[in-house]
Design a protein around this motif. Sequence first.
Motif, short mmCIF file in Angstrom:
data_model
loop_
_atom_site.label_atom_id
_atom_site.label_comp_id
_atom_site.label_asym_id
_atom_site.label_seq_id
_atom_site.Cartn_x
_atom_site.Cartn_y
_atom_site.Cartn_z
N LYS A 43 0.86 -1.19 0.00
CA LYS A 43 0.00 0.00 0.00
C LYS A 43 0.89 1.23 0.00
O LYS A 43 1.73 1.40 0.90
N PRO A 44 0.75 2.10 -1.00
CA PRO A 44 1.57 3.31 -1.04
C PRO A 44 1.29 4.21 0.16
O PRO A 44 0.16 4.30 0.64
N VAL A 45 2.31 4.87 0.63
CA VAL A 45 2.17 5.89 1.66
C VAL A 45 1.86 7.22 0.99
O VAL A 45 2.56 7.62 0.05
N ILE A 46 0.82 7.89 1.44
CA ILE A 46 0.48 9.21 0.90
C ILE A 46 0.71 10.24 1.99
O ILE A 46 0.14 10.17 3.08
N ASP A 47 1.57 11.20 1.67
CA ASP A 47 1.92 12.25 2.62
C ASP A 47 0.89 13.36 2.60
O ASP A 47 0.24 13.66 3.61
N ARG A 48 0.73 13.99 1.45
CA ARG A 48 -0.19 15.11 1.33
C ARG A 48 -0.97 15.03 0.03
O ARG A 48 -0.54 14.38 -0.91
N GLY A 108 12.46 18.06 0.02
CA GLY A 108 13.09 16.77 0.26
C GLY A 108 12.61 16.08 1.52
O GLY A 108 13.20 15.10 1.97
N ARG A 109 11.50 16.55 2.08
CA ARG A 109 11.03 16.00 3.36
C ARG A 109 9.74 15.19 3.24
O ARG A 109 9.15 14.81 4.25
N LYS A 110 9.28 14.95 2.03
CA LYS A 110 8.01 14.23 1.92
C LYS A 110 8.15 12.78 2.35
O LYS A 110 9.21 12.17 2.23
#
Length: 306
Positions: A270-275, A292-294
């Motif tokens: 499952k992909p991780v979604i940040d924003r 570079g912080r995502k």
Amino acid sequence: MKAMVCTAYGPPEVLQLQEVAKPIPKDHEVRIKIHATTVNSGDCRVRGFRSPLLYKIPMRLVLGLRKPRQPILGVELAGEVEAVGQDVTRFKIGDQVLAFRGMRFGTYAQYICMHEDGMIVMKPEHVTYDDAAALFFGGTTALHFFRKANIRQGHKVLIYGASGAVGNLGVQLAKHAGAVVTGVCSTVNVELVKSLGADQVVDYTQEDISKSGERYDIILDAVGKLPKSLCKHLLAAGGSYVTVEGQGVAKVLMEDLRRLTDLLGKGKIKPVIDRRYALEQMAEAHRYVDTGRKRGSVVITVGHDR
């Protein structure tokens, strides 16, 4: 239709929302109504034309001299087939799909036309458009480098940058392959990487991995920031060091898309979604990715007028 157009090479502000012609499918093409796409590090490198000195001239020739030859960036999408050209047999109107464009770009838009034999697969019914859109860039990159390193069950694998788009799927795919995985990340991402299934997590702000005494069969630098000089202290005899920086563009195979989609549909990855941002907020999304912080992927939701 609305599309985010890269008007020149430069900062995120060069991305401008414009009205462009809605594409018409040719024979054997489908028109996809895009519901979600992503912003990844590759998109930002192209937009800002960040290239190693030796490759600057060749890359200008490939991408475009003063601005991208393909001004609509974006490499992956999830959406539904909205129209079909003559003689299309693989898809029908209403099919929910996910697709990969790679260096052809074009997904920062409401619609796109693709050949039915292109890199398009059916989306599993229960998977959201956001999760589907965030699958292929990170997943295919990880698979490419694991294939290059000849990953095998029981291998000890170190993934540097384990919380990013490539790294988070790399952890999950390496575990699925039967590897013993160590993820490297910052303090704030330790719990996330543990939740992805990593057997061990190293916080690089607290620990010098080169002094751990551990040896790995594969080191995947998923962010291009691990000095190669450190790897001689970390690789086992016959081990492989692979990195997203300086070892070429990942080769994407159709079998990779099918494999990733199957694993996603079965809940194995499952992909991780940040924003999440709207298409109109593309410049803001690029500014965030530039930091570079995502963590994982930044998803763009594409709205449509009713």
